[in-house]
Design an enzyme around this catalytic site. Sequence first.
Site, PDB file in Angstrom:
ATOM      1  N   GLY A 106     -17.118  10.864   2.922  1.00 42.77           N
ATOM      2  CA  GLY A 106     -16.634   9.555   2.457  1.00 42.77           C
ATOM      3  C   GLY A 106     -16.239   8.584   3.544  1.00 42.77           C
TER       4      GLY A 106
ATOM      5  N   ALA B  89     -17.387  12.459  -3.877  1.00 42.16           N
ATOM      6  CA  ALA B  89     -16.658  13.506  -3.162  1.00 42.16           C
ATOM      7  C   ALA B  89     -16.010  14.492  -4.138  1.00 42.16           C
ATOM      8  CB  ALA B  89     -15.600  12.874  -2.263  1.00 42.16           C
TER       9      ALA B  89
ATOM     10  N   GLN C  68      -9.241   9.739   8.679  1.00 42.16           N
ATOM     11  CA  GLN C  68      -9.032   8.345   9.108  1.00 42.16           C
ATOM     12  C   GLN C  68      -8.108   7.643   8.119  1.00 42.16           C
ATOM     13  OE1 GLN C  68     -13.098   6.552  10.417  1.00 42.16           O
ATOM     14  NE2 GLN C  68     -13.558   8.219   9.020  1.00 42.16           N
ATOM     15  N   ASN C  69      -7.778   8.336   7.037  1.00 44.35           N
ATOM     16  CA  ASN C  69      -6.997   7.709   5.973  1.00 44.35           C
ATOM     17  C   ASN C  69      -5.514   7.691   6.319  1.00 44.35           C
ATOM     18  OD1 ASN C  69      -9.412   7.562   4.698  1.00 44.35           O
ATOM     19  ND2 ASN C  69      -9.021   9.256   3.274  1.00 44.35           N
TER      20      ASN C  69
ATOM     21  N   HIS D 153      -5.703   7.745  12.443  1.00 47.67           N
ATOM     22  CA  HIS D 153      -5.406   6.311  12.364  1.00 47.67           C
ATOM     23  C   HIS D 153      -3.978   6.040  11.872  1.00 47.67           C
ATOM     24  CE1 HIS D 153      -9.989   5.180  12.100  1.00 47.67           C
ATOM     25  NE2 HIS D 153      -9.596   5.493  13.312  1.00 47.67           N
TER      26      HIS D 153
ATOM     27  N   ARG E  62       0.836  -1.209   0.000  1.00 46.34           N
ATOM     28  CA  ARG E  62       0.000   0.000   0.000  1.00 46.34           C
ATOM     29  C   ARG E  62       0.873   1.262   0.000  1.00 46.34           C
ATOM     30  NH1 ARG E  62      -5.212  -0.478   1.041  1.00 46.34           N
ATOM     31  NH2 ARG E  62      -5.312   1.510   2.129  1.00 46.34           N
TER      32      ARG E  62
HETATM   33  N1  APR Z   1     -17.238   9.801  -2.854  1.00 45.30           N
HETATM   34  C1  APR Z   1     -17.802   9.830  -1.621  1.00 45.30           C
HETATM   35  N2  APR Z   1     -17.963   8.725  -0.864  1.00 45.30           N
HETATM   36  C2  APR Z   1     -17.509   7.561  -1.355  1.00 45.30           C
HETATM   37  C3  APR Z   1     -16.900   7.457  -2.626  1.00 45.30           C
HETATM   38  C4  APR Z   1     -16.768   8.653  -3.404  1.00 45.30           C
HETATM   39  N3  APR Z   1     -16.223   8.667  -4.606  1.00 45.30           N
HETATM   40  N4  APR Z   1     -16.559   6.149  -2.828  1.00 45.30           N
HETATM   41  C5  APR Z   1     -16.935   5.467  -1.741  1.00 45.30           C
HETATM   42  N5  APR Z   1     -17.516   6.308  -0.845  1.00 45.30           N
HETATM   43  C6  APR Z   1     -18.060   6.002   0.487  1.00 45.30           C
HETATM   44  C7  APR Z   1     -18.645   4.611   0.609  1.00 45.30           C
HETATM   45  O1  APR Z   1     -20.013   4.628   0.212  1.00 45.30           O
HETATM   46  C8  APR Z   1     -18.476   4.330   2.105  1.00 45.30           C
HETATM   47  O2  APR Z   1     -19.606   4.777   2.850  1.00 45.30           O
HETATM   48  O3  APR Z   1     -16.987   6.027   1.400  1.00 45.30           O
HETATM   49  C9  APR Z   1     -17.257   5.167   2.485  1.00 45.30           C
HETATM   50  C10 APR Z   1     -16.002   4.358   2.764  1.00 45.30           C
HETATM   51  O4  APR Z   1     -16.203   3.553   3.885  1.00 45.30           O
HETATM   52  P1  APR Z   1     -15.089   2.556   4.459  1.00 45.30           P
HETATM   53  O5  APR Z   1     -14.506   1.737   3.351  1.00 45.30           O
HETATM   54  O6  APR Z   1     -15.702   1.825   5.608  1.00 45.30           O
HETATM   55  O7  APR Z   1     -13.913   3.519   4.962  1.00 45.30           O
HETATM   56  P2  APR Z   1     -13.811   4.385   6.297  1.00 45.30           P
HETATM   57  O8  APR Z   1     -15.147   4.840   6.751  1.00 45.30           O
HETATM   58  O9  APR Z   1     -12.762   5.406   6.052  1.00 45.30           O
HETATM   59  O10 APR Z   1     -13.248   3.314   7.313  1.00 45.30           O
HETATM   60  C11 APR Z   1     -12.974   3.729   8.638  1.00 45.30           C
HETATM   61  O11 APR Z   1     -12.086   1.575   9.240  1.00 45.30           O
HETATM   62  O12 APR Z   1     -10.768  -0.265   8.659  1.00 45.30           O
HETATM   63  C12 APR Z   1     -10.842   0.900   9.375  1.00 45.30           C
HETATM   64  O13 APR Z   1      -9.046   2.162  10.180  1.00 45.30           O
HETATM   65  C13 APR Z   1      -9.768   1.863   9.006  1.00 45.30           C
HETATM   66  O14 APR Z   1      -9.815   4.260   8.834  1.00 45.30           O
HETATM   67  C14 APR Z   1     -10.508   3.070   8.526  1.00 45.30           C
HETATM   68  C15 APR Z   1     -11.832   2.970   9.240  1.00 45.30           C
END
Ligand code: APR
Length: 238
Positions: A178, A222, A93-94, A111, A61
């Site tokens: 997101g 986004a 969180q990224n 994170h 990654r």
């Molecule tokens: N624009 C806006 N939203 C989007 C897009 C986009 N182009 N593509 C995807 N999404 C949304 C999805 O619909 C989803 O609701 O982004 C969200 C991503 O969710 P996750 O994959 O669960 O990611 P996240 O919420 O950042 O995860 C939180 O979980 O695994 C742990 O530590 C890790 O920081 C991470 C945390």
Amino acid sequence: MDFSDIRNIVILTGAGISAESGVATFRGPDGLWEGHRVEDVATPEGFARDPALVQRFYDARRARLHEVEPNAAHAALARLDKEWKGGLLIVTQNVDDLHERAGASRLLHMHGELKSAWCRACDARSPWQGELANGPDCPTCGVAGKLRPDIVWFGEMPYEMERIDRALMEADLFVSIGTSGAVYPAAGYVQTARYCGARTLEMNLDPRQGSIFFHETRIGKAGELVPAWVEEVLAANP
Ligand code: APR
């Protein structure tokens, strides 16, 4: 929503803001994170069981960061960071570096970061670009094989919680971009901010269960929604 008379803004970003740059989100339709179970690659137990697998996973990654670029949403938040005269904190969180590469600086990585390594011998965190699977020496103490990714795994404490809580308490506007809202404490920030008086706005590709906690939800990409919102908030506060 009326964006005038706002001074302090807190923005929470998740994997969705980097999706249009080509970075995989965490919760794919198959429930796996790039083919792996979260328990195997994002917990201290998984690391203890198979450190080589986990190191290789994050090495891949980290290497891929060189192949992706910030998108219009990162650029818009960087513009807001530059032009907004009030308080601003972008909490991501990224673990990618796309916010900072776009130019945002009022930013914290709750994170952790792919481009940081944490030494389990001396506890130092060091900027890191290369691999960790080959057991390199710690740049601070020199001990070999003790560096791990500086990533907050499940069961570990996110970074800068007190600073985030303070910012949420002072926020006039809380914006979530997101994120699926599946992981606490970040998933609870909307309620803290709202309880403390902030207006709350969500921008996400899909409506989620947690959307009910927001005053307003905007559904879409986004890369389209965030630049439009930044324009709107800057125009409302000349
Ligand atoms: N624009 C806006 N939203 C989007 C897009 C986009 N182009 N593509 C995807 N999404 C949304 C999805 O619909 C989803 O609701 O982004 C969200 C991503 O969710 P996750 O994959 O669960 O990611 P996240 O919420 O950042 O995860 C939180 O979980 O695994 C742990 O530590 C890790 O920081 C991470 C945390």
